[in-house]
Design a protein around this motif. Structure first.
Motif, PDB file in Angstrom:
ATOM      1  N   ARG A   1     -16.619   4.109  -3.579  1.00  0.00           N
ATOM      2  CA  ARG A   1     -15.299   3.845  -3.381  1.00  0.00           C
ATOM      3  C   ARG A   1     -14.137   3.959  -4.550  1.00  0.00           C
ATOM      4  O   ARG A   1     -13.159   4.985  -4.188  1.00  0.00           O
ATOM      5  CB  ARG A   1     -15.153   2.182  -3.072  1.00  0.00           C
ATOM      6  CG  ARG A   1     -13.594   1.876  -2.952  1.00  0.00           C
ATOM      7  CD  ARG A   1     -13.667   0.358  -2.496  1.00  0.00           C
ATOM      8  NE  ARG A   1     -12.046   0.038  -2.347  1.00  0.00           N
ATOM      9  CZ  ARG A   1     -11.741  -1.090  -1.908  1.00  0.00           C
ATOM     10  NH1 ARG A   1     -12.764  -2.075  -1.634  1.00  0.00           N
ATOM     11  NH2 ARG A   1     -10.578  -1.402  -1.655  1.00  0.00           N
TER      12      ARG A   1
ATOM     13  N   PRO B   1     -20.642   1.043   4.245  1.00  0.00           N
ATOM     14  CA  PRO B   1     -19.230   1.583   4.589  1.00  0.00           C
ATOM     15  C   PRO B   1     -18.208   0.447   4.363  1.00  0.00           C
ATOM     16  O   PRO B   1     -16.900   0.784   4.211  1.00  0.00           O
ATOM     17  CB  PRO B   1     -19.178   2.240   6.048  1.00  0.00           C
ATOM     18  CG  PRO B   1     -20.465   1.522   6.505  1.00  0.00           C
ATOM     19  CD  PRO B   1     -21.489   1.123   5.476  1.00  0.00           C
ATOM     20  N   LYS B   2     -18.579  -0.814   4.696  1.00  0.00           N
ATOM     21  CA  LYS B   2     -17.646  -1.986   4.404  1.00  0.00           C
ATOM     22  C   LYS B   2     -17.192  -2.049   2.992  1.00  0.00           C
ATOM     23  O   LYS B   2     -16.126  -2.640   2.718  1.00  0.00           O
ATOM     24  CB  LYS B   2     -18.201  -3.088   4.635  1.00  0.00           C
ATOM     25  CG  LYS B   2     -18.360  -3.330   6.450  1.00  0.00           C
ATOM     26  CD  LYS B   2     -19.051  -4.672   6.933  1.00  0.00           C
ATOM     27  CE  LYS B   2     -19.407  -4.449   8.091  1.00  0.00           C
ATOM     28  NZ  LYS B   2     -20.313  -5.863   8.695  1.00  0.00           N
TER      29      LYS B   2
ATOM     30  N   SER C   1     -13.816   7.807  -4.473  1.00  0.00           N
ATOM     31  CA  SER C   1     -12.627   8.320  -3.652  1.00  0.00           C
ATOM     32  C   SER C   1     -11.423   8.166  -4.264  1.00  0.00           C
ATOM     33  O   SER C   1     -10.380   8.891  -4.101  1.00  0.00           O
ATOM     34  CB  SER C   1     -13.186   7.558  -2.280  1.00  0.00           C
ATOM     35  OG  SER C   1     -12.086   8.086  -1.356  1.00  0.00           O
ATOM     36  N   CYS C   2     -11.300   6.641  -4.788  1.00  0.00           N
ATOM     37  CA  CYS C   2      -9.903   6.417  -5.137  1.00  0.00           C
ATOM     38  C   CYS C   2      -9.288   7.421  -6.460  1.00  0.00           C
ATOM     39  O   CYS C   2      -8.382   7.629  -6.800  1.00  0.00           O
ATOM     40  CB  CYS C   2      -9.826   5.046  -5.759  1.00  0.00           C
ATOM     41  SG  CYS C   2      -9.958   3.702  -4.477  1.00  0.00           S
TER      42      CYS C   2
ATOM     43  N   HIS D   1       0.828  -1.124  -0.107  1.00  0.00           N
ATOM     44  CA  HIS D   1       0.048   0.126  -0.057  1.00  0.00           C
ATOM     45  C   HIS D   1       0.824   1.152   0.057  1.00  0.00           C
ATOM     46  O   HIS D   1       1.067   1.488   1.098  1.00  0.00           O
ATOM     47  CB  HIS D   1      -1.008   0.139   1.392  1.00  0.00           C
ATOM     48  CG  HIS D   1      -1.771  -0.971   1.091  1.00  0.00           C
ATOM     49  ND1 HIS D   1      -3.061  -1.084   0.210  1.00  0.00           N
ATOM     50  CD2 HIS D   1      -2.079  -2.219   1.782  1.00  0.00           C
ATOM     51  CE1 HIS D   1      -3.958  -1.982   0.513  1.00  0.00           C
ATOM     52  NE2 HIS D   1      -3.324  -2.581   1.546  1.00  0.00           N
TER      53      HIS D   1
ATOM     54  N   GLU E   1     -16.379   8.087   4.196  1.00  0.00           N
ATOM     55  CA  GLU E   1     -16.231   8.808   5.517  1.00  0.00           C
ATOM     56  C   GLU E   1     -15.545  10.237   4.903  1.00  0.00           C
ATOM     57  O   GLU E   1     -15.720  11.389   5.377  1.00  0.00           O
ATOM     58  CB  GLU E   1     -15.350   8.182   6.360  1.00  0.00           C
ATOM     59  CG  GLU E   1     -16.133   7.382   7.071  1.00  0.00           C
ATOM     60  CD  GLU E   1     -14.908   6.542   8.277  1.00  0.00           C
ATOM     61  OE1 GLU E   1     -13.861   6.982   8.175  1.00  0.00           O
ATOM     62  OE2 GLU E   1     -15.370   5.534   8.531  1.00  0.00           O
ATOM     63  N   LYS E   2     -14.868  10.170   3.975  1.00  0.00           N
ATOM     64  CA  LYS E   2     -13.949  11.257   3.449  1.00  0.00           C
ATOM     65  C   LYS E   2     -14.356  12.084   2.224  1.00  0.00           C
ATOM     66  O   LYS E   2     -14.014  13.040   2.040  1.00  0.00           O
ATOM     67  CB  LYS E   2     -12.623  10.843   3.094  1.00  0.00           C
ATOM     68  CG  LYS E   2     -12.042  10.322   4.410  1.00  0.00           C
ATOM     69  CD  LYS E   2     -10.385   9.712   4.314  1.00  0.00           C
ATOM     70  CE  LYS E   2     -10.027   9.364   5.632  1.00  0.00           C
ATOM     71  NZ  LYS E   2      -8.583   8.546   5.321  1.00  0.00           N
TER      72      LYS E   2
ATOM     73  N   ARG F   1     -15.704   1.759   1.750  1.00  0.00           N
ATOM     74  CA  ARG F   1     -14.424   2.053   2.808  1.00  0.00           C
ATOM     75  C   ARG F   1     -14.273   3.376   3.074  1.00  0.00           C
ATOM     76  O   ARG F   1     -15.103   4.146   3.655  1.00  0.00           O
ATOM     77  CB  ARG F   1     -13.155   1.238   2.171  1.00  0.00           C
ATOM     78  CG  ARG F   1     -13.559   0.013   2.003  1.00  0.00           C
ATOM     79  CD  ARG F   1     -12.316  -1.043   1.666  1.00  0.00           C
ATOM     80  NE  ARG F   1     -11.153  -0.856   2.338  1.00  0.00           N
ATOM     81  CZ  ARG F   1     -10.158  -1.385   1.889  1.00  0.00           C
ATOM     82  NH1 ARG F   1     -10.173  -2.352   0.832  1.00  0.00           N
ATOM     83  NH2 ARG F   1      -8.926  -1.228   2.504  1.00  0.00           N
ATOM     84  N   ASP F   2     -13.072   3.974   3.127  1.00  0.00           N
ATOM     85  CA  ASP F   2     -12.778   5.457   3.404  1.00  0.00           C
ATOM     86  C   ASP F   2     -13.499   6.565   2.461  1.00  0.00           C
ATOM     87  O   ASP F   2     -13.780   7.646   3.086  1.00  0.00           O
ATOM     88  CB  ASP F   2     -11.128   5.605   3.080  1.00  0.00           C
ATOM     89  CG  ASP F   2     -10.568   4.992   4.178  1.00  0.00           C
ATOM     90  OD1 ASP F   2     -10.964   4.657   5.266  1.00  0.00           O
ATOM     91  OD2 ASP F   2      -9.318   4.837   3.778  1.00  0.00           O
ATOM     92  N   GLY F   3     -13.930   6.027   1.356  1.00  0.00           N
ATOM     93  CA  GLY F   3     -14.870   6.810   0.501  1.00  0.00           C
ATOM     94  C   GLY F   3     -16.155   7.385   1.228  1.00  0.00           C
ATOM     95  O   GLY F   3     -16.436   8.618   1.025  1.00  0.00           O
TER      96      GLY F   3
END
Length: 168
Positions: free
Chosen positions: A41, A61-62, A44-45, A11, A69-70, A65-67
């Protein structure tokens, strides 16, 4: 023989953009939490600036992922008024849909300031939304069925936008 000084990073940190992306993803009402979550997701990427969505589908959210929340996400009752406002702000509205006048995405030059409009899994982009778009792109399909899954097609279109504007 592998170089002992070579290190594989699973990563690695995201690449910095030269400037923020002026790309918004706008989703017609979706039927599937999974599809919408996969779109969030991918958005966000690709460092899109915002996701606009309609309907009652929830983001998992699973999957997102971060998308989840952010990424700035806004919900609206109807998409056409939002798109008309974004057009007034100087955005080019590009639908991802197969129509009689759609352009093959391989031959389409995105504007830096774009709203990518995504249709419903079964119904596609409705007439009231199609009527406000500046352009429509399609991804060629070489087998059956006649179209890609909505989340898969969105990922392909986002990738193409990022390929054209790698620095933001």
């Amino acid at each position: 023989m592998e170089d002992p000084d070579f290190e594989h990073l699973r990563h690695k940190p995201p690449s910095a953009l030269d400037q923020p992306r002026e790309l918004i993803v706008a989703c017609c009402p979706m039927r599937s939490n999974v599809n919408l979550s996969r779109i969030v997701r991918a958005a966000s990427c690709c460092a899109v600036s915002k996701v606009v969505m309609c309907g009652n589908v929830k983001i998992d959210p699973k999957i997102a992922r971060d998308g989840a929340e952010k990424l700035p996400i806004s919900r609206h009752r109807s998409l056409p008024p939002v798109l008309k406002d974004l057009k007034k702000e100087g955005y080019t509205l590009v639908g991802l849909e197969q129509t009689t006048n759609s352009t093959d995405i391989h031959h389409f030059a995105f504007d830096r300031k774009t709203v990518l409009v995504i249709g419903n899994e079964r119904m596609g982009i409705t007439e009231d939304v199609l009527s406000v778009l500046d352009a429509v792109v399609e991804i060629p399909v070489y087998g059956m069925p006649y179209s890609y899954n909505v989340a898969t097609a969105t990922c392909m279109a986002l990738y193409e936008f990022c390929r054209q504007f790698p620095g933001g």
